[in-house]
Design an enzyme around this catalytic site. Structure first.
Site, mmCIF file in Angstrom:
data_model
loop_
_atom_site.group_PDB
_atom_site.id
_atom_site.type_symbol
_atom_site.label_atom_id
_atom_site.label_comp_id
_atom_site.label_asym_id
_atom_site.label_seq_id
_atom_site.Cartn_x
_atom_site.Cartn_y
_atom_site.Cartn_z
ATOM 1 C CG ASP A 1 -2.078 0.511 0.903
ATOM 2 O OD1 ASP A 1 -2.420 0.957 -0.153
ATOM 3 O OD2 ASP A 1 -2.698 0.985 1.816
ATOM 4 C CG HIS B 1 28.813 1.777 -6.858
ATOM 5 N ND1 HIS B 1 28.250 1.006 -7.706
ATOM 6 C CD2 HIS B 1 29.318 3.042 -7.055
ATOM 7 C CE1 HIS B 1 28.784 1.669 -8.671
ATOM 8 N NE2 HIS B 1 29.253 2.712 -8.603
ATOM 9 C CG ASP C 1 30.267 10.250 -5.576
ATOM 10 O OD1 ASP C 1 29.729 10.903 -6.080
ATOM 11 O OD2 ASP C 1 30.865 9.075 -6.535
ATOM 12 C CG ASP D 1 28.792 12.040 -10.209
ATOM 13 O OD1 ASP D 1 28.944 12.121 -8.825
ATOM 14 O OD2 ASP D 1 29.006 11.317 -10.926
ATOM 15 C CG HIS E 1 36.819 4.123 -10.531
ATOM 16 N ND1 HIS E 1 36.842 5.339 -10.921
ATOM 17 C CD2 HIS E 1 36.932 4.259 -9.283
ATOM 18 C CE1 HIS E 1 37.460 6.307 -10.045
ATOM 19 N NE2 HIS E 1 37.400 5.562 -9.072
ATOM 20 C CG HIS F 1 30.117 9.442 -15.454
ATOM 21 N ND1 HIS F 1 29.174 10.037 -15.154
ATOM 22 C CD2 HIS F 1 30.699 8.703 -14.188
ATOM 23 C CE1 HIS F 1 29.118 10.388 -13.906
ATOM 24 N NE2 HIS F 1 29.994 9.490 -13.268
ATOM 25 C CG HIS G 1 26.761 6.441 -14.742
ATOM 26 N ND1 HIS G 1 26.989 5.515 -13.947
ATOM 27 C CD2 HIS G 1 27.429 7.541 -13.727
ATOM 28 C CE1 HIS G 1 27.591 5.460 -12.896
ATOM 29 N NE2 HIS G 1 28.065 6.635 -12.869
ATOM 30 C CD GLU H 1 33.704 9.507 -11.546
ATOM 31 O OE1 GLU H 1 33.641 8.883 -10.293
ATOM 32 O OE2 GLU H 1 32.757 9.783 -12.198
ATOM 33 C CE1 TYR I 1 38.122 5.218 -4.356
ATOM 34 C CE2 TYR I 1 39.081 4.462 -6.140
ATOM 35 C CZ TYR I 1 38.286 5.271 -5.889
ATOM 36 O OH TYR I 1 37.544 6.143 -6.541
ATOM 37 N NE ARG J 1 34.405 8.523 -6.510
ATOM 38 C CZ ARG J 1 34.006 7.518 -5.747
ATOM 39 N NH1 ARG J 1 34.907 6.607 -5.368
ATOM 40 N NH2 ARG J 1 32.951 7.671 -4.960
ATOM 41 C CD GLU K 1 32.397 12.137 -9.572
ATOM 42 O OE1 GLU K 1 31.805 11.737 -8.389
ATOM 43 O OE2 GLU K 1 31.795 11.655 -10.525
HETATM 44 N N1 GLY Z 1 28.244 8.853 -8.248
HETATM 45 C C1 GLY Z 1 28.149 8.110 -9.221
HETATM 46 C C2 GLY Z 1 29.746 8.205 -9.870
HETATM 47 O O1 GLY Z 1 30.703 8.816 -9.688
HETATM 48 O O2 GLY Z 1 29.775 7.683 -11.124
HETATM 49 MN MN MN Z 2 30.669 10.060 -11.433
HETATM 50 MN MN MN Z 3 30.385 10.412 -8.035
#
Ligand code: GLY
Ligand code: MN
Ligand code: MN
Length: 446
Positions: free
Chosen positions: A46, A249, A266, A277, A356, A360, A367, A390, A394, A412, A414
């Site tokens: 509900d 993540h 982040d 971001d 990574h 992006h 993204h 970014e 780590y 990181r 960014e």
């Molecule tokens: N916050 C997601 C990234 O940095 O891609």
């Molecule tokens: Mn990002």
């Molecule tokens: Mn990010």
């Protein structure tokens, strides 16, 4: 508030016309495009969940409600048809305002509006004799099967012709390319999203002090987003203290921030469906320790040097390769890796601490849409594109090969950039990242 699309109807009309010119260029024969939002508001027993319009449908209509479908019939006088929920006083009493048919006609600048329950009948008729259907399959299986049934029915209704079903061409990459290149208006909305995001990061830095919980820092960050005019987040905030920052993540945000640790945040705020971001790292007790500072400055140096590269003609892959080279060099300096940079890159040893990508596309989705390669080659940057830079490092807490002083560190940094004709504009420069600035804000915590 309920007076049509944000920023005015003209923005959306222009986008629709631009899409039509792309569609007609791609399929000179008879074609139709269909773009649907989720047909039912998601419900869990509900509980009603918050609804965010599908980004591409919002991009083309500004209409915020579920169960909305835009049909584009390029060669017709009624080129843009919107299917929407009808007004319903009882449902509106429970769930809130709906534009209904009249509201959609009045505010959204389309040629014709129908109740969504008439979608199948009206559009099956339109699909008769159509050769190309621009549609993204697999968004919603129920809706997909409805569309396939309609194609079959439309073919049967057209009588025996010996022809097959209309071909389905994915509409997402076509709209995706449009969304990749931001207009002046979109840049201003994105700039605002980035300003708000930066203000949230500053508020979090100021609030941070030993022993607060990650979710309490998150509350300050997100409260500032809302105070500054952001309706919602671009994605779940990552508020990761200590070794949690090595989990890329991490969104649990449940631990206590300990004196002497660093905190990685982040997070990005959305403004009119465009999102920032940003990642920043702050020392919990107000000052970086020596190893923290060394580690942080290693990433910062690489990040700034990547941003310096951004200009038309450069490829995202060039920036990524530059980050890998710079970070691998820093890993050697820090004693995380041994050997020479070239060999370590060839053997992908850097991946252990930098697993990574470096950026992006950024826009209505964090993204964002848009091709990364063209004919198998990483594409070149062009004015109007927006993306993130970014790099990070780590070190798993249990990594016995890493110097002890760096174990459990995750950094990181960014930022968000907009490619201009001569270089780039850093949209997130209001978020402090120099050591002295960060420490200054961090020291206001008590
Ligand atoms: N916050 C997601 C990234 O940095 O891609
Ligand atoms: Mn990002
Ligand atoms: Mn990010």
């Amino acid at each position: 508030m309920f007076n049509g699309p944000f920023g005015g109807v003209e923005i959306y009309k222009k986008r629709r016309e631009k899409l039509v010119s792309k569609l007609t260029r791609q399929a000179s024969d008879s074609s139709i495009a269909i773009l649907a939002s989720k047909l039912e508001q998601e419900r869990n027993h509900d509980v009603h969940h918050y609804y965010r319009q599908d980004s591409s449908l919002y991009y083309l209509t500004g209409h915020p409600e579920p169960e909305t479908v835009l049909v584009i019939n390029p060669k017709s006088k009624t080129k843009f048809i919107l299917f929407v929920r009808e007004k319903d006083p009882l449902r509106e009493l429970w769930d809130g305002f709906r534009y209904g048919i009249d509201g959609a006609e009045k505010y959204f600048g389309v040629d014709k509006v129908y109740p969504v329950k008439e979608f199948k009948a009206v559009v099956t008729e339109l699909l008769k004799g159509v050769d190309t259907l621009f549609y993204h399959l697999n968004e919603d299986v129920h809706f997909d099967s409805k569309i396939l049934n309609m194609l079959e029915e439309a073919k049967n209704l057209s009588g025996r012709s010996g022809r097959g079903l209309a071909q389905i061409v994915d509409i997402n990459p076509i709209i995706g390319e449009m969304r990749l290149f931001k207009t002046k208006e979109e840049i201003e909305f994105l700039r605002k999203a980035c300003d708000i995001s930066a203000a949230g990061h500053v508020a979090a830095m100021k609030f941070l002090k030993p022993n607060v919980y990650e979710y309490q820092v998150q509350a300050e960050l997100e409260a500032e987003f809302k105070r500054q005019g952001s309706e919602r987040l671009g994605y779940n905030s990552i508020v990761a203290s200590g070794a949690n920052a090595t989990v890329l993540h991490y969104i649990t945000n449940r631990d206590q921030c300990k004196d002497g640790d660093m905190l990685l945040i982040d997070a990005g705020a959305e403004y009119n469906f465009l999102t920032g971001d940003i990642t920043r790292v702050t020392p919990v007790g107000g000052g970086f320790s020596k190893p923290q500072r060394r580690f942080y400055e290693a990433v910062l140096k690489v990040q700034k040097s990547c941003i310096k590269m951004v200009k038309p003609g450069v490829r995202l892959l060039d920036i990524h390769n530059h980050a890998i080279e710079g970070l691998t060099h820093e890993m050697l300096e820090l004693g995380l890796l041994k050997g020479n940079v070239k060999q370590l890159i060839l053997k992908r040893e850097f991946f252990k601490y930098y697993p990574h990508g470096t950026g992006h596309w950024l826009g209505m989705d964090v993204h964002d849409t848009g091709l990364y390669t063209i004919d198998g080659e990483s594409r070149k940057l062009e004015p109007g594109m927006c993306f993130t830079v970014e790099p990070g490092l780590y070190v798993p807490i249990k990594d016995k090969n890493a110097p002890k002083e760096y174990r459990g560190f995750g950094v990181r940094i960014e930022d968000n950039v907009h490619v201009t004709p001569k270089g780039c504009d850093v949209l997130t420069s209001n978020a402090p990242k120099e050591v002295e600035e960060v420490e200054l804000y961090a020291n206001t915590g008590q």
